[in-house]
Design an enzyme around this catalytic site. Structure first.
Site, PDB file in Angstrom:
ATOM      1  N   ASP A 102      15.913  47.153 -20.725  1.00 28.21           N
ATOM      2  CA  ASP A 102      14.577  46.711 -20.280  1.00 28.21           C
ATOM      3  C   ASP A 102      14.317  47.158 -18.850  1.00 28.21           C
ATOM      4  OD1 ASP A 102      14.660  45.124 -22.543  1.00 28.21           O
ATOM      5  OD2 ASP A 102      15.346  43.380 -21.390  1.00 28.21           O
TER       6      ASP A 102
HETATM    7  N1  URA Z   1      19.383  42.727 -24.063  1.00 25.00           N
HETATM    8  C1  URA Z   1      18.291  42.491 -23.321  1.00 25.00           C
HETATM    9  O1  URA Z   1      17.734  41.391 -23.356  1.00 25.00           O
HETATM   10  N2  URA Z   1      17.831  43.478 -22.531  1.00 25.00           N
HETATM   11  C2  URA Z   1      18.419  44.690 -22.449  1.00 25.00           C
HETATM   12  O2  URA Z   1      17.948  45.552 -21.708  1.00 25.00           O
HETATM   13  C3  URA Z   1      19.550  44.920 -23.228  1.00 25.00           C
HETATM   14  C4  URA Z   1      20.012  43.916 -24.028  1.00 25.00           C
END
Ligand code: URA
Length: 234
Positions: A102
């Site tokens: 993310d």
């Molecule tokens: N889980 C999440 O919530 N975000 C990520 O970027 C990767 C795994």
């Protein structure tokens, strides 16, 4: 051969990212904008961003990056935000990120132009363990963590059993190491949200045997031969 598979084999992008490039009208077959699902023959001329793809074998490249937060995990961003590509060393080829972190998540990210390895690593049947360090607001108990370990329903589907252990806990926050073998959208954040907890900070610290150790935020390095051989074997 389907155009997305062709682009992956040429090391241009993962199949999924190739589809995004096709939808963005960046791919042409014999001078005509390619449609999703189009097929190509070896004799067709395929261009990406109006540059013909060389028929010669593309040299494989593999990088490990410590992605900072506030950076998007795509090759380009229509909102002009910083992307992981901005951190690559000069001279890097047409690599692309394998899977996503993310915008607000930091940590270990693989970039490569090896479409097959990227496809295998991100395929739902791939069970490569990915470990995250999550800082959760407030105190957490083993009982709370057991709910995470045994699986959480997200969008009507249970997450697979996973490993989780408390690294540090106090009144203000709890640091937890979570190891999952799937890669569902915002999985770690949503698993904690589902039990009423907030992830304040999230960082991926390993993918299988690959570790983030030694890389500062925003740093990228080429993988060693040993790391590449390992990845190709998973
Ligand atoms: N889980 C999440 O919530 N975000 C990520 O970027 C990767 C795994």
């Amino acid at each position: 051969m389907r155009i997305n598979k062709f682009l992956a084999e040429k090391g241009v992008a993962s199949r999924r990212h190739a589809d995004e490039m096709i939808s963005a009208r960046r791919v042409k077959i014999n001078g005509i904008v390619a449609q999703l699902g189009a097929t190509v023959e070896e004799t067709d001329e395929v261009c990406v961003d109006d540059k013909p793809l060389s028929r010669a074998e593309v040299k494989e490249e593999f990088y490990i990056m410590n992605k900072p937060k506030g950076v998007v995990c795509t090759v380009s961003d229509d909102r002009g935000r910083k992307t992981v590509m901005d951190f690559l060393p000069e001279g890097a080829g047409r690599v692309f990120p394998v899977g996503r972190l993310d915008y607000d998540t930091e940590g270990l990210l693989i970039l490569t132009n090896d479409g097959d390895t990227a496809f295998r690593l991100t395929h739902p049947t791939s069970e490569v363990p990915k470990t995250y360090m999550a800082r959760i607001a407030g105190t957490m108990t083993e009982k709370d963590l057991n709910r995470i370990r045994s699986g959480i329903e997200l969008d009507g589907v249970m997450t697979k059993k996973c490993k989780a252990h408390i690294v540090e806990t106090n009144k203000a926050y709890t640091k937890v190491h979570v190891t999952i073998t799937e890669g569902r959208n915002r999985q770690v954040r949503r698993m904690f949200e589902a039990i009423g907890r907030t992830v304040e900070f999230l960082k991926r610290v390993s993918i299988g045997k690959l570790k983030l150790t030694g890389l500062n935020r925003g740093e990228v390095r080429a993988m060693t031969e040993e790391e590449i051989a390992y990845l190709k074997g998973v």
